[in-house]
Each structure stands twice: as structure tokens, then as C-alpha cells.
Write a protein that holds these residues in place. Structure first.
Motif, PDB file in Angstrom:
ATOM      1  N   LEU A 191      -7.658  -1.463  -5.846  1.00 14.56           N
ATOM      2  CA  LEU A 191      -7.391  -0.393  -5.043  1.00 14.56           C
ATOM      3  C   LEU A 191      -6.183   0.676  -5.786  1.00 14.56           C
ATOM      4  CD1 LEU A 191      -7.626  -1.647  -1.491  1.00 14.56           C
ATOM      5  CD2 LEU A 191      -8.966  -0.034  -2.422  1.00 14.56           C
TER       6      LEU A 191
ATOM      7  N   LEU B 286      -5.714   7.745   5.862  1.00 10.73           N
ATOM      8  CA  LEU B 286      -7.105   8.378   5.555  1.00 10.73           C
ATOM      9  C   LEU B 286      -7.250   9.867   6.277  1.00 10.73           C
ATOM     10  CD1 LEU B 286      -8.746   5.085   4.797  1.00 10.73           C
ATOM     11  CD2 LEU B 286      -7.815   6.592   3.117  1.00 10.73           C
TER      12      LEU B 286
ATOM     13  N   PHE C 159     -19.182   2.547   0.719  1.00 12.71           N
ATOM     14  CA  PHE C 159     -17.836   2.759   1.301  1.00 12.71           C
ATOM     15  C   PHE C 159     -16.695   2.138   0.653  1.00 12.71           C
ATOM     16  CE2 PHE C 159     -21.042   2.763   4.488  1.00 12.71           C
ATOM     17  CZ  PHE C 159     -20.874   4.011   5.009  1.00 12.71           C
ATOM     18  N   LEU C 160     -17.079   1.072  -0.092  1.00 10.60           N
ATOM     19  CA  LEU C 160     -15.966   0.265  -0.845  1.00 10.60           C
ATOM     20  C   LEU C 160     -15.633   1.032  -2.055  1.00 10.60           C
ATOM     21  CD1 LEU C 160     -16.773  -3.215  -0.278  1.00 10.60           C
ATOM     22  CD2 LEU C 160     -15.172  -1.947   1.117  1.00 10.60           C
ATOM     23  N   PRO C 161     -14.394   0.837  -2.649  1.00  8.63           N
ATOM     24  CA  PRO C 161     -14.147   1.684  -3.727  1.00  8.63           C
ATOM     25  C   PRO C 161     -14.753   1.316  -4.980  1.00  8.63           C
ATOM     26  CG  PRO C 161     -12.220   0.801  -2.563  1.00  8.63           C
ATOM     27  CD  PRO C 161     -13.042   0.329  -1.947  1.00  8.63           C
TER      28      PRO C 161
ATOM     29  N   HIS D  73      -3.153   2.622   7.729  1.00 11.75           N
ATOM     30  CA  HIS D  73      -4.098   3.006   7.030  1.00 11.75           C
ATOM     31  C   HIS D  73      -5.180   4.085   7.285  1.00 11.75           C
ATOM     32  CE1 HIS D  73      -6.465   1.397   2.960  1.00 11.75           C
ATOM     33  NE2 HIS D  73      -5.966   2.734   3.020  1.00 11.75           N
TER      34      HIS D  73
ATOM     35  N   ARG E  66       0.979  -1.175   0.005  1.00 15.37           N
ATOM     36  CA  ARG E  66      -0.114   0.019  -0.142  1.00 15.37           C
ATOM     37  C   ARG E  66       0.953   1.214  -0.079  1.00 15.37           C
ATOM     38  NH1 ARG E  66      -1.090   2.682   4.166  1.00 15.37           N
ATOM     39  NH2 ARG E  66      -0.743   1.032   5.821  1.00 15.37           N
TER      40      ARG E  66
ATOM     41  N   HIS F 106     -11.407   1.306   4.539  1.00 16.88           N
ATOM     42  CA  HIS F 106     -12.324   1.946   3.429  1.00 16.88           C
ATOM     43  C   HIS F 106     -13.679   1.674   3.976  1.00 16.88           C
ATOM     44  CE1 HIS F 106      -9.645   3.304   0.341  1.00 16.88           C
ATOM     45  NE2 HIS F 106      -8.913   2.398   0.492  1.00 16.88           N
TER      46      HIS F 106
ATOM     47  N   MET G  28      -9.108  -3.241   2.671  1.00 18.56           N
ATOM     48  CA  MET G  28     -10.637  -2.717   2.258  1.00 18.56           C
ATOM     49  C   MET G  28     -11.245  -2.325   3.829  1.00 18.56           C
ATOM     50  SD  MET G  28     -11.936  -2.926  -0.736  1.00 18.56           S
ATOM     51  CE  MET G  28     -11.366  -3.832  -2.213  1.00 18.56           C
TER      52      MET G  28
END
Length: 455
Positions: free
Chosen positions: A216, A278, A415-417, A274, A188, A251, A248
Motif C-alpha cells: 500500500l 477515505l 477493490f484491493l490496490p 482509515h 498508515r 479498501h 486492506m
């Protein structure tokens, strides 16, 4: 002594630590590679392939040995048992090793370890296997599906039986096939420090093979490298090793600026870091774990990535911290589990877990959820996740928690990409509020997550 003998002797030592002393294979292998840093890239690759391959194929190797040995595998002396396993793995799975070398070096290794009187036995078993390798009978896929899957994919039968109660035969076989597939390392990008394209360029200039993440934008898949610590940007904190399924979680949590996020079982810190990323320097992440050792791992990663909005602390997830009652906007509960979703990366997990220990983990997960849900403020979010595909630890625990709390599930789709939702839109469970990543079907580890909101 030849170089090949040295490497095989190292492999034997690793196998003995794992099979006799219960050590984790990745830990012992890493310690060995660190100790013998003078090994060339080719030698390191040979040692890793031989040890990891022998461990992940152990049930099949034992099955083969038992067809030719007058003494069953479990009755053999541990050193001889592991020498034969290493020999058979070379014969069946390492084409670059001549059969004569696999046999001869195994005999030499037995003699070196004080078993001169068994050199004929070792030689005879391996020579017979070598001659008949292509005609060894395996259990029937149709008549003996459990035995077939167990032997061909080296998975304990009790796990196969459990999975066949929860998934179709085809899905189970896909999961097992995925555990043996060659896989890149997923990282990431720390976009607070560097762009994805700048990171890609720096890695490629080192000769690393770099591909896009499947789901992602901040994920990259890398291969053809020697040591992660020596890569461009590692020490500068430009990236963190983390599977896309694990990414995930942050996210799915819908993290917003100025949120307070509590990660209750955080080590080594991937999800906490992560979350901090964010938050873009705002808010706070409290990353907790049980021991000083685990919390030190989190702190090392915090220091390397350079976040200032995250604190690591020693905290038992079973012990309620009154000062945090109903304070968190988001609680991440990535709880101890059987780990059967990551057997492709940690190939000895399948030998160490038992039906009894799995049941104990299910009970532990419930006990932790009883405590940590109290940190979530009204209207706040709890993310429950595991790195397993076991229904008892996943969907069944979701059902139990809904019946024993004032939380409701919330759909994951918003909420997920978008790239992920479009690609996997056929998975209807996303709209229910949970998601099971299945290796071989999803391009990830086996992983589960559920999004709960406090009423």
C-alpha cells in the motif's frame, strides 16, 4: 545491586505477572517501561528482549530445563521456574550475555527472592545446560512432526495439530518461523494531514529507519526507534500504527464519499479511522465497542488524528440498534477472535487460548453476524474480518453466513490496490470474495477478510 540485576529483577516481575496472574505481556512490559522512564535506550531494549523472548520461547525453555532438572518444570516453585527460564533464554539466545553472568545473576536473583537454599539447584541446572547447550536432543522433524514444531517454535501441540489439518507442514513451519522474525512497525500515513514523503522525511530526520509498505502506498515500515509516542508526527496525528492486512479492510469495503460506515467492534479504531480518511471529510463513521475503556481508546485516536466525520459510541455488538436498521452503506465486522495471526506481536496469546475458548469464539462470531448484518442497506457491503488463521473462524464462518443470510460474496480484485493484486495474483480466493493472509507467505500478520454484498 548492579544495573543488570535490576533489569533481571524487573524481567522476573513481568514474568510473574504474566504466568501467575494472567496479565498480558505487552501491557505489563509497557507499564514497566513507563514506570522506569529513566532507563537508557540500551537498557529498555535489554529488558524488552529478555522478557518478550522468554515468553515467546517458553515451551522450548521448559523442554530444555526438563532435560537437566531433577524436578520437572511444572512442579517447581513459580519464582524458581521463571528464574530458570530467564537464565536459559540468556544462555541460548542472548550472545552478548556471558554464560557466567547468566548463571551468577540467576543465583543472586533466587537468593534475593528468599530462596537461598535453592541457589545450588539453580546454579547446577544452569551450569549443566550451559555446558551441553549445543548437544541437547530435540524431537525428530520426520518421526515426531507435532512435537518437533511445538518445541522448536514454542507452540502448544493442540494448535499445531489443528493447523496441520488445515495447512501443509511447510506452510505451518513458515507461519511459525514468521512469528519469530524481527519485524518493523507498520504505520498508515494520515494523508488528510501530510503526504507520505513528508512523513518519511520527518521520521528519517529523527534517525528512524523508514521503508515502503509492501502493498500500500499509504503504508510505511519503520524501525530503529525508541518510543512510538515520541516520534515525529505522532501527537500531531500524522500516522496510525496499523498492519497492511488490516488496512486492506477499508479498501476492500469500496468506501465512497458520503457513505455511512458502521464499525461494530472498532477499538482501538484503526479501521474506523482509515474509513474516515477515505471519506475525505464527507459521510460518517460510527465506531462502536463494548466498554467505556475501549471507546475512550477510539476517541483518543480520533482526537489525535483530527477527524470530524467519525463518532465513537458504546454499543454491544450483540444488541441490535433499531435506529440503524438498513442504514449503512458499509458495515465493518472485525470480530473477536483467537488472535493466532498476530502471535508475533502478542506472544502470550498462544498460551491463553484453549480449544474450548476457540469454539466459544466461533459461536460468538456467528451471533454477532446475525445482528450486525441487519445494519446493511440493500446493495450495501459487509466486511467480515479476523486476525487469525483458523479455518473454523474464517472460511467456515463465511460458508455458514452465506447459508443463513441474503448476502453473496463479491470478488475482491477490483477493490484491493493494484500493487497487491498483481503481486499476489496467484491467490485464487480473491476472485471468490475472501482472502487469508498467512504470515511467512504474505508480508503481513495472519489476517482474514471477506466481502459480502446484500442482495
Amino acid at each position: 545491586m548492579t544495573k543488570e540485576m535490576d533489569l533481571r529483577e524487573m524481567a522476573l516481575a513481568i514474568l510473574m505477572e504474566v504466568t501467575q496472574n494472567g496479565e498480558f505481556s505487552n501491557k505489563v512490559l509497557n507499564q514497566t517501561l513507563t514506570k522506569y522512564q529513566y532507563l537508557s535506550k540500551q537498557d529498555r531494549a535489554f529488558l524488552s528482549r529478555l522478557t518478550e523472548g522468554t515468553i515467546e520461547r517458553m515451551i522450548e525453555l521448559d523442554y530444555i530445563i526438563n532435560q537437566f532438572s531433577s524436578v520437572k518444570v511444572n512442579k517447581l516453585k513459580p519464582v524458581i521456574r521463571n528464574i530458570l527460564r530467564l537464565g536459559v533464554y540468556q544462555l541460548k539466545y542472548m550472545d552478548q550475555v556471558p554464560a557466567s553472568a547468566a548463571c551468577n545473576e540467576s543465583v543472586k536473583l533466587a537468593m534475593k527472592k528468599g530462596f537461598k537454599n535453592l541457589r545450588g539447584f539453580v546454579n547446577g541446572v544452569l551450569r549443566n545446560i550451559s555446558r551441553q547447550l549445543d548437544t541437547i536432543p530435540y524431537p525428530s522433524k520426520v518421526a515426531m512432526p507435532v512435537a518437533y514444531l511445538s518445541v522448536v517454535y514454542s507452540m502448544p501441540e493442540w494448535i499445531i495439530k489443528n493447523w496441520l489439518e488445515e495447512y501443509s507442514f511447510d506452510v505451518v513451519e513458515k507461519m511459525l518461523q514468521a512469528s519469530f522474525a524481527e519485524r518493523e512497525t507498520t504505520i498508515r500515513c494520515n494523508t488528510n494531514k501530510i503526504s507520505v514523503e513528508e512523513l518519511r522525511k520527518g521520521l528519517m530526520e529523527q534517525g528512524v529507519l523508514v521503508g515502503d509498505g509492501t502493498y500500500l502506498e499509504e503504508a510505511l515500515k519503520i524501525s530503529k526507534y525508541d518510543s512510538i509516542q515520541r516520534l515525529f508526527g505522532f501527537s500531531e496525528g500524522y500516522f496510525q500504527v496499523q498492519d497492511e492486512s488490516s488496512m486492506m479492510v477499508a479498501h476492500a469495503a469500496g468506501i465512497k464519499k458520503d457513505n455511512l460506515v458502521i464499525d461494530v467492534c472498532a477499538a482501538p479504531g484503526g479501521k474506523s479511522l482509515h474509513a474516515a480518511q477515505l471519506l475525505e471529510g464527507t459521510g460518517k463513521v460510527i465506531a462502536c465497542d463494548l466498554t467505556d475503556y475501549k471507546v475512550d481508546l477510539i476517541r483518543q485516536n480520533i482526537q489525535r488524528l483530527g477527524y470530524t466525520n467519525i463518532e465513537a459510541r458504546v454499543q454491544d455488538a450483540l444488541q441490535f440498534d433499531e435506529s440503524l436498521a438498513e442504514q449503512a452503506d458499509v458495515v465493518i465486522a472485525d470480530l473477536p477472535c483467537s488472535g493466532l495471526g498476530v502471535i508475533g506481536k502478542k506472544n502470550d496469546i498462544k498460551y491463553n487460548i484453549t480449544p474450548e475458548s476457540q469454539k466459544e469464539l466461533v459461536a460468538l462470531q456467528k451471533e454477532i453476524l446475525k445482528v450486525v448484518n441487519k445494519y446493511v442497506k440493500k446493495g450495501g457491503t459487509l466486511i467480515y474480518s479476523t486476525c487469525t488463521v483458523n479455518v473454523e473462524e474464517n472460511v467456515k464462518n463465511v460458508e455458514w453466513f452465506l447459508n443463513h443470510s441474503d448476502f453473496v460474496l463479491e470478488p475482491l480484485t477490483e477493490f484491493l490496490p493494484e500493487r497487491f493484486v498483481k503481486r499476489e495474483e496467484s491467490d485464487s480466493t480473491m476472485t471468490k470474495g475472501y482472502l487469508q493472509f498467512i504470515p511467512g507467505i504474505y508480508h503481513t500478520d495472519g489476517f482474514f477478510l471477506a466481502r459480502f454484498v446484500r442482495r
